[in-house]
Design an enzyme around this catalytic site. Structure first.
Site, PDB file in Angstrom:
ATOM      1  N   ASP A   1       0.846  -1.187   0.000  1.00 57.43           N
ATOM      2  CA  ASP A   1       0.000   0.000   0.000  1.00 57.43           C
ATOM      3  C   ASP A   1       0.887   1.244   0.000  1.00 57.43           C
ATOM      4  O   ASP A   1       1.887   1.305   0.731  1.00 57.43           O
ATOM      5  CB  ASP A   1      -0.892   0.000   1.243  1.00 57.43           C
ATOM      6  CG  ASP A   1      -2.081   0.945   1.097  1.00 57.43           C
ATOM      7  OD1 ASP A   1      -3.048   0.554   0.436  1.00 57.43           O
ATOM      8  OD2 ASP A   1      -2.009   2.062   1.645  1.00 57.43           O
ATOM      9  N   ILE A   2       0.543   2.237  -0.812  1.00 57.32           N
ATOM     10  CA  ILE A   2       1.309   3.490  -0.837  1.00 57.32           C
ATOM     11  C   ILE A   2       0.953   4.295   0.410  1.00 57.32           C
ATOM     12  O   ILE A   2      -0.228   4.547   0.696  1.00 57.32           O
ATOM     13  CB  ILE A   2       1.005   4.313  -2.095  1.00 57.32           C
ATOM     14  CG1 ILE A   2       1.365   3.510  -3.361  1.00 57.32           C
ATOM     15  CG2 ILE A   2       1.764   5.634  -2.079  1.00 57.32           C
ATOM     16  CD1 ILE A   2       1.013   4.215  -4.656  1.00 57.32           C
TER      17      ILE A   2
ATOM     18  N   GLU B   1      -4.764   2.401  -4.075  1.00 52.77           N
ATOM     19  CA  GLU B   1      -3.300   2.474  -3.994  1.00 52.77           C
ATOM     20  C   GLU B   1      -2.695   1.154  -3.553  1.00 52.77           C
ATOM     21  O   GLU B   1      -1.565   1.101  -3.075  1.00 52.77           O
ATOM     22  CB  GLU B   1      -2.883   3.596  -3.027  1.00 52.77           C
ATOM     23  CG  GLU B   1      -3.279   3.379  -1.579  1.00 52.77           C
ATOM     24  CD  GLU B   1      -4.643   3.939  -1.211  1.00 52.77           C
ATOM     25  OE1 GLU B   1      -4.811   4.342  -0.052  1.00 52.77           O
ATOM     26  OE2 GLU B   1      -5.544   3.981  -2.080  1.00 52.77           O
TER      27      GLU B   1
END
Length: 387
Positions: free
Chosen positions: A262-263, A305
């Site tokens: 995950d960003i 994301e």
């Protein structure tokens, strides 16, 4: 049926097939239309050449022979240019040059020094060159285009080449007057010629339409399996490949690990810089993940994301080390907007296939829970799934 009637029939059949392609043309994607236009032009030229042979008796023989052969050769050149556009190859002037040389020679051998067999040899050589150029182009596309229609076109072109060469051999063994044309009924081979002239525009057009429809089908399949923004495989592809990888791991005992990524603070990036920049960050990060992952590992975007890395033949420790390398590579990357750097980091959770896992989804869920732990621990880190 005499030669004239056969040429008339061929011209009508060719025009009918051209009409079919004209109707299909409207349903083709814009990228395929230039190739279809060139194929239509080739079909129209072949129909014109057949019509000239059919009704050319009203013209002087040199005019009829030169015009008919010229349009047929230009038609073959247009077909080759259709393949060049279809496969994104740069057009070559060689086709026009071959046709023009053959036309000039045909005019000389019909008006200045009439010689039927010399014309046959010249035009047959030009036909063979043009046909072989198209066959070579189609053959060269075998790695990127495995469609049956491409192979069908090679076979059709090959049959025409065999006939063209065989026709020369037959005429060489006949005592043919110098002023003869193939539009007469004097020889049986003259009645067969228009049938082979029709092979490309009639059967070839059908194969070309199939070539286009198969390209569209492949593009739709790719679109259905690919994330539109990043070009990575999407969740649908991940699930399909993950299930197959899980089955292989169960059968062979090889390792299988899943990393869910995950960003970090992506919402803040969107809120501060806008969704356009957010999309650029997603694409940039996707490229970085793909570059940092091992060759052969599947990197997919599952939505928002979130990304997933599917790693074959790795246990939990090796997969954790692989994800750590990916995390460092992303953190060390440099993403800027208008010269302003925007730091990008990722959090990741990793799980490996265990004996208690019933399916791929079990492994995925444990990796996803590990990602949650990485976020709770402060982000920009990798956490292993709790066994």
């Amino acid at each position: 049926m005499d030669a004239k009637s056969i040429f008339v029939t061929v011209a009508l059949m060719v025009l009918a097939n051209g009409a079919v392609l004209a109707n299909v043309y409207r349903d083709l994607p814009g990228a395929l239309r230039p190739a279809a236009i060139r194929w239509q032009a080739g079909t129209a030229l072949v129909a014109l050449g057949s019509g000239v042979f059919a009704f050319g008796s009203i013209m002087p023989v040199p005019v009829m022979v030169t015009l008919a052969n010229g349009t047929l050769l230009l038609g073959l050149g247009a077909y080759h240019r259709a393949f060049e556009r279809f496969y994104g190859r740069r057009s070559s002037p060689a086709d026009i040059a071959i046709a023009l040389v053959a036309v000039a020679g045909t005019l000389w051998l019909s008006a200045i020094q009439p010689c039927f067999i010399c014309r046959v040899e010249l035009t047959s050589a030009a036909w063979t060159l043009l046909l072989l150029r198209s066959m070579w182009l189609l053959h060269g596309m075998r790695m990127e285009d495995e469609s049956r229609s491409r192979r069908m076109l090679i076979v059709i072109y090959g049959l025409v080449v065999v006939y063209v060469v065989g026709r020369v051999v037959v005429y060489l063994h006949l005592d043919v007057p110098r002023e003869t044309t193939i539009a007469t009924n004097d020889y049986g081979i003259n009645l067969i010629s228009p049938m082979f002239v029709a092979l490309l525009p009639v059967i070839g057009t059908t194969a070309f339409v199939l070539l286009c429809t198969e390209r569209v089908k492949r593009q739709l399949e790719i679109a259905a399996a690919t994330d539109y923004l990043t070009g990575l495989p999407n969740r649908r592809t991940l699930v399909a490949d993950g299930n197959m990888a899980f089955g292989r791991a169960r059968e062979t005992g090889a390792g299988l690990a899943v990393g869910v990524i995950d960003i970090d603070h992506f919402k803040a990036i969107n809120d501060t810089h806008g969704h356009g920049v957010g999309d650029e960050v997603l694409a940039f990060t996707a490229d970085g993940l793909k570059q940092a992952a091992r060759k052969g590992d599947l990197v997919a975007r599952t939505g928002g994301e979130e990304f997933v890395v599917l790693m074959d033949d790795l246990d939990l420790q090796a997969a954790t080390a692989a994800l750590e390398r990916i995390r460092v590579a992303v953190a060390d990357s440099c993403f800027t907007i208008d010269g302003v750097p925007i730091p990008i980091t990722i959090s990741a959770g990793v799980a490996s296939c265990e004996s208690r896992d019933r399916d791929f989804d079990d492994v995925f869920r444990r990796a996803d829970r590990a990602l949650y732990l990485a976020k709770l621990a402060g982000r920009n880190r990798v956490r292993q799934a709790v066994v």
